[in-house]
Design an enzyme around this catalytic site. Structure first.
Site, short mmCIF file in Angstrom:
data_model
loop_
_atom_site.label_atom_id
_atom_site.label_comp_id
_atom_site.label_asym_id
_atom_site.label_seq_id
_atom_site.Cartn_x
_atom_site.Cartn_y
_atom_site.Cartn_z
N GLY A 1 0.84 -1.19 0.00
CA GLY A 1 0.00 0.00 0.00
C GLY A 1 0.87 1.23 0.00
N GLY B 1 0.84 5.80 1.00
CA GLY B 1 0.16 6.97 1.54
C GLY B 1 1.11 8.15 1.57
N GLY B 2 0.76 9.16 2.35
CA GLY B 2 1.54 10.37 2.40
C GLY B 2 2.96 10.16 2.91
CG PHE B 3 5.64 7.67 6.26
CD1 PHE B 3 5.99 8.34 7.42
CD2 PHE B 3 6.52 6.72 5.76
CE1 PHE B 3 7.18 8.04 8.08
CE2 PHE B 3 7.71 6.43 6.39
CZ PHE B 3 8.04 7.10 7.56
CE LYS C 1 4.21 3.47 7.62
NZ LYS C 1 3.54 4.30 8.66
CG ASP D 1 -4.34 9.96 11.21
OD1 ASP D 1 -5.39 10.48 10.80
OD2 ASP D 1 -3.43 9.59 10.46
#
Length: 404
Positions: free
Chosen positions: A80, A82-84, A111, A208
Site C-alpha cells: 500500500g 500513503g503520504g508517508f 515502510k 489519526d
C-alpha cells in the site's frame, strides 16, 4: 506501477482537502500540510532524536538488508501507499533478522519514507518514539527501523488481512463483506487499543483514528497503526494540548477543528465515526452518494434520533439478518454517544470497551444462529483456503489518481 509519492498538500486552512492517507491507499481527505517548519512540527516529542533512538527497544536494520528482504523494493511487493511513503512486503529470518528468500522466515511490512520534506522525518521519529515504548496486543508491533544516509524506513509485523478500510469499502473478490460479529470484534479490539493509549500508563492522544489505520491479523484481531501524528496528552493539570490541526477530514472532532485544542475525547469522536462506518458500511465522506448523503454523520443523524425501527434503515444491507434488534440499538447508541458535539458528553474509552464487551456477550447468547448461516453463505464463494488467501491480500495501488 507508477510513482509511490503520494503526499499531503500545503494549506493554511484547517478545512482544506488534501491527498490520501498514509499507511494504505485511501481517498480520504487530509486537513493540513505535511511540510511544516520545525517550530510547528508534530507530534511534539520532548526528547532529542539520539535519545529516542537509543532508548527504543528496536532492531536497527541496514538499508541493504531491507533492500534484499523486499527484493529491491519491487513494485509487486507493494502492500500500500500513503503520504508517508510506500509499504513493501519482505521476509527476514526470525532469529538473525537477516533477509531471506520469499516464503522463508517471517513476513514483515517495510515502510519507506518519501524523501520530500522535514515533516516526514518527524513522523518517522514519532513512530519510533511511541511504538518503541508502547506495547499492547491492539497496537501494531514495530520491529525496527533503518536510519542510513538519506534513507528512513520502518519495519512492522505483517498484518495479513490488511486494513479495516479495505474490508468495509472495497468491492472485489479479495474483500468479502465482514460479518456483524467480526465488525464488533474489530471495534472492541480497536477500542481496547485507544483505551490503553489514554490510560495513565501511556497518556497518548492518537489523533489519526480511522478505518485505514486499523490493521487486521489472520484472526481479525485489530491493531492500531501509524503513530506519526500521535501527541503526548496534557500535562501539569492542563485540560488540553494546543496544536495545529492535522488529521483526516471527516474523522477529526469538531472542537479540535475549530480551536486546535486536542484531548482524549477527540479520539473518542473519531472512534464514533469509524463505528458508524462499520454499522452502515458507508464512508464518512462519499461524494459518489446521492445529494444529501455525502456526509455520513449528517445523513444518519435523523435516523439515530428517531424510532427504533428507523435505526434499521442505516444498517449495512450486506449484513442483514446477522444482528439482533438489541445488538443494533446498542451499537448505534454507543456511536451516538461517541459523536456527541460536546466533548464532556462523550464516554471515556474504557467505558466504550465495557459497552462493546457487553455487546459481545449479547451476540454470543442471542445471534449465534445467524452467524452460522452467514459462514455457510461465505463458504459458497469457493474453497475456504483460497478465500482466506484472497481476504488476506493488501490492495494494489489504484491506477486512478484521487481527486482533491
Amino acid at each position: 506501477m507508477g510513482s509511490c509519492l503520494s503526499s499531503r498538500v500545503n494549506s493554511e486552512s484547517p478545512l482544506h482537502a488534501g491527498a490520501s492517507s498514509r499507511y494504505v491507499s485511501s481517498d480520504e481527505r487530509v486537513l493540513s500540510s505535511r511540510r511544516l517548519s520545525p517550530a510547528t512540527s508534530v507530534p511534539h516529542t520532548p526528547r532529542g532524536e539520539n535519545e529516542i533512538l537509543e532508548s527504543a527497544t528496536l532492531k536497527s536494520f541496514a538499508f541493504n538488508d531491507l533492500k534484499v528482504a523486499t527484493r529491491n523494493f519491487r513494485p509487486d511487493s507493494v502492500l500500500g501507499e500513503g503520504g508517508f511513503g510506500c509499504v513493501f512486503k519482505g521476509w527476514i529470518d526470525e532469529h538473525s533478522f537477516k533477509a531471506t528468500k520469499p516464503g522463508l522466515g517471517i513476513v514483515i511490512a517495510v515502510k519507506k519514507l518519501n524523501q520530500d520534506g522535514f515533516q516526514g522525518h518527524k513522523e518517522w521519529l514519532a513512530e519510533i518514539n511511541y511504538l518503541g515504548q508502547l506495547h499492547h496486543p491492539n497496537l501494531v508491533r514495530l520491529v525496527g527501523y533503518c536510519l542510513e544516509d538519506e534513507h528512513r524506513l520502518l519495519v512492522y509485523e505483517f498484518m495479513p488481512r490488511g486494513s479495516l478500510e479495505n474490508h468495509l469499502f472495497r468491492r472485489s473478490s479479495h474483500f468479502q463483506p465482514l460479518s456483524w460479529s467480526i465488525r464488533m470484534k474489530v471495534a472492541l479490539g480497536a477500542a481496547k487499543g485507544l483505551a490503553y493509549l489514554h490510560s495513565p500508563e501511556a497518556q497518548v492522544i492518537y489523533r489519526d483514528f480511522k478505518a485505514s489505520n486499523i490493521l487486521l491479523d489472520s484472526a481479525y484481531n485489530a491493531k492500531l497503526s501509524d503513530f506519526g501524528l500521535a501527541k503526548d496528552g496534557p500535562m501539569d493539570g492542563q485540560s488540553h494540548v494546543s496544536t495545529r490541526v492535522m488529521g483526516t477530514y471527516g474523522y477529526a472532532a469538531p472542537e479540535y477543528m475549530a480551536t486546535g485544542h486536542l484531548t482524549a475525547k477527540s479520539d473518542v469522536y473519531s472512534f464514533g465515526v469509524v463505528l458508524l462506518e462499520m454499522i452502515t458500511g458507508r464512508r464518512v465522506v462519499d461524494k459518489n452518494r446521492p445529494q444529501g448523503e455525502h456526509n455520513l454523520i449528517e445523513w444518519a443523524r435523523p435516523y439515530l434520533a428517531s424510532s427504533k425501527r428507523r435505526v434499521l434503515r442505516i444498517m449495512d444491507p450486506r449484513i442483514e439478518g446477522q444482528y439482533t434488534m438489541g445488538g443494533a440499538l446498542k451499537a448505534t447508541t454507543l456511536a451516538v454517544k461517541c459523536l456527541a458535539l460536546e466533548p464532556r458528553n462523550r464516554p471515556p474509552m474504557n467505558e466504550v470497551v465495557k459497552a462493546l464487551e457487553q455487546l459481545q456477550d449479547l451476540r454470543e447468547s442471542g445471534s449465534v444462529k445467524s452467524e452460522v448461516v452467514h459462514q455457510k453463505k461465505q463458504r459458497n464463494f469457493g474453497d475456504d483456503e483460497v478465500s482466506k488467501r484472497r481476504a488476506g491480500s493488501y490492495p494494489r495501488k489504484s491506477t486512478t489518481p484521487v481527486n482533491t
